[in-house]
Design a protein around this motif. Sequence first.
Motif, PDB file in Angstrom:
ATOM      1  N   ILE A  48     -24.504  31.923  24.644  1.00  0.00           N
ATOM      2  CA  ILE A  48     -23.403  32.673  25.239  1.00  0.00           C
ATOM      3  C   ILE A  48     -23.210  33.914  24.380  1.00  0.00           C
ATOM      4  CG2 ILE A  48     -20.979  32.637  25.897  1.00  0.00           C
ATOM      5  CD1 ILE A  48     -21.211  29.600  26.205  1.00  0.00           C
ATOM      6  N   ILE A  49     -23.486  35.068  24.990  1.00  0.00           N
ATOM      7  CA  ILE A  49     -23.496  36.332  24.233  1.00  0.00           C
ATOM      8  C   ILE A  49     -22.804  37.434  25.027  1.00  0.00           C
ATOM      9  CG2 ILE A  49     -25.579  35.732  22.940  1.00  0.00           C
ATOM     10  CD1 ILE A  49     -27.203  37.422  24.876  1.00  0.00           C
ATOM     11  N   PRO A  50     -22.323  38.468  24.343  1.00  0.00           N
ATOM     12  CA  PRO A  50     -21.671  39.571  25.043  1.00  0.00           C
ATOM     13  C   PRO A  50     -22.661  40.395  25.863  1.00  0.00           C
ATOM     14  CG  PRO A  50     -21.280  39.717  22.666  1.00  0.00           C
ATOM     15  CD  PRO A  50     -22.276  38.642  22.893  1.00  0.00           C
ATOM     16  N   TYR A  51     -22.179  40.911  26.964  1.00  0.00           N
ATOM     17  CA  TYR A  51     -22.949  41.871  27.757  1.00  0.00           C
ATOM     18  C   TYR A  51     -22.940  43.173  26.965  1.00  0.00           C
ATOM     19  CZ  TYR A  51     -24.697  44.291  31.875  1.00  0.00           C
ATOM     20  OH  TYR A  51     -25.479  45.001  32.743  1.00  0.00           O
ATOM     21  N   HIS A  52     -24.074  43.497  26.353  1.00  0.00           N
ATOM     22  CA  HIS A  52     -24.154  44.635  25.442  1.00  0.00           C
ATOM     23  C   HIS A  52     -25.606  45.113  25.411  1.00  0.00           C
ATOM     24  CE1 HIS A  52     -24.321  46.592  21.449  1.00  0.00           C
ATOM     25  NE2 HIS A  52     -23.089  46.949  21.751  1.00  0.00           N
ATOM     26  N   PRO A  53     -25.854  46.407  25.220  1.00  0.00           N
ATOM     27  CA  PRO A  53     -27.238  46.910  25.203  1.00  0.00           C
ATOM     28  C   PRO A  53     -28.158  46.159  24.234  1.00  0.00           C
ATOM     29  CG  PRO A  53     -25.729  48.752  25.279  1.00  0.00           C
ATOM     30  CD  PRO A  53     -24.889  47.514  25.098  1.00  0.00           C
ATOM     31  N   SER A  54     -27.638  45.704  23.099  1.00  0.00           N
ATOM     32  CA  SER A  54     -28.484  44.987  22.138  1.00  0.00           C
ATOM     33  C   SER A  54     -28.907  43.608  22.625  1.00  0.00           C
ATOM     34  CB  SER A  54     -27.761  44.856  20.794  1.00  0.00           C
ATOM     35  OG  SER A  54     -26.631  44.015  20.917  1.00  0.00           O
ATOM     36  N   ASN A  55     -28.274  43.121  23.681  1.00  0.00           N
ATOM     37  CA  ASN A  55     -28.572  41.779  24.193  1.00  0.00           C
ATOM     38  C   ASN A  55     -29.314  41.775  25.527  1.00  0.00           C
ATOM     39  OD1 ASN A  55     -27.329  40.394  22.059  1.00  0.00           O
ATOM     40  ND2 ASN A  55     -25.311  40.587  23.017  1.00  0.00           N
ATOM     41  N   MET A  56     -29.620  42.934  26.073  1.00  0.00           N
ATOM     42  CA  MET A  56     -30.182  42.991  27.425  1.00  0.00           C
ATOM     43  C   MET A  56     -31.523  42.253  27.571  1.00  0.00           C
ATOM     44  SD  MET A  56     -28.030  44.343  29.438  1.00  0.00           S
ATOM     45  CE  MET A  56     -26.711  43.643  28.476  1.00  0.00           C
ATOM     46  N   TRP A  57     -32.342  42.219  26.527  1.00  0.00           N
ATOM     47  CA  TRP A  57     -33.626  41.530  26.630  1.00  0.00           C
ATOM     48  C   TRP A  57     -33.444  40.053  26.973  1.00  0.00           C
ATOM     49  CZ3 TRP A  57     -36.185  37.657  23.768  1.00  0.00           C
ATOM     50  CH2 TRP A  57     -37.538  37.517  24.052  1.00  0.00           C
ATOM     51  N   PHE A  58     -32.346  39.456  26.539  1.00  0.00           N
ATOM     52  CA  PHE A  58     -32.103  38.033  26.737  1.00  0.00           C
ATOM     53  C   PHE A  58     -31.714  37.676  28.171  1.00  0.00           C
ATOM     54  CE2 PHE A  58     -31.119  38.660  22.168  1.00  0.00           C
ATOM     55  CZ  PHE A  58     -32.187  37.919  21.671  1.00  0.00           C
ATOM     56  N   ARG A  59     -31.379  38.664  28.980  1.00  0.00           N
ATOM     57  CA  ARG A  59     -30.945  38.398  30.364  1.00  0.00           C
ATOM     58  C   ARG A  59     -32.006  37.670  31.176  1.00  0.00           C
ATOM     59  NH1 ARG A  59     -28.849  43.805  32.949  1.00  0.00           N
ATOM     60  NH2 ARG A  59     -28.836  42.441  34.752  1.00  0.00           N
ATOM     61  N   GLN A  60     -33.277  37.791  30.815  1.00  0.00           N
ATOM     62  CA  GLN A  60     -34.357  37.178  31.571  1.00  0.00           C
ATOM     63  C   GLN A  60     -34.381  35.647  31.465  1.00  0.00           C
ATOM     64  OE1 GLN A  60     -38.366  37.886  29.798  1.00  0.00           O
ATOM     65  NE2 GLN A  60     -37.185  38.852  28.147  1.00  0.00           N
ATOM     66  N   PHE A  61     -33.652  35.100  30.530  1.00  0.00           N
ATOM     67  CA  PHE A  61     -33.672  33.658  30.305  1.00  0.00           C
ATOM     68  C   PHE A  61     -32.508  32.991  31.037  1.00  0.00           C
ATOM     69  CE2 PHE A  61     -35.708  35.740  26.757  1.00  0.00           C
ATOM     70  CZ  PHE A  61     -36.929  35.062  26.727  1.00  0.00           C
ATOM     71  N   PRO A  62     -32.798  31.950  31.818  1.00  0.00           N
ATOM     72  CA  PRO A  62     -31.725  31.314  32.601  1.00  0.00           C
ATOM     73  C   PRO A  62     -30.632  30.670  31.749  1.00  0.00           C
ATOM     74  CG  PRO A  62     -33.754  30.041  32.756  1.00  0.00           C
ATOM     75  CD  PRO A  62     -34.091  31.309  32.031  1.00  0.00           C
TER      76      PRO A  62
END
Length: 100
Positions: A48-62
Amino acid sequence: RRRPIPSTFPGRVDHASVKSHKIFINPSVTEVLCTTTAEALAMGKFAIIPYHPSNMWFRQFPNCLMYRNKWEFAASLKWALSRGPEPLTAELAHQFSWEA
């Protein structure tokens, strides 16, 4: 606080040995490499992470649950508590390899 937070902080623990935990929370928006989030997802846990540019790569994981505010955070936590994480597909697991 009127009520204590129902949590235990065990100090330093090798997270690979903590099999009973399925949720990792990383509220940081300043961690450049985000290695702890990557480790949690690679281990098949919810992150569970903030919606932030540094975290966008992780969006691909369900199992990556992103939030923009405290209500979305609470909803993500409630959702993760009521379900089990999805197993990583071979394609997604490859993203954590040196060959990716």
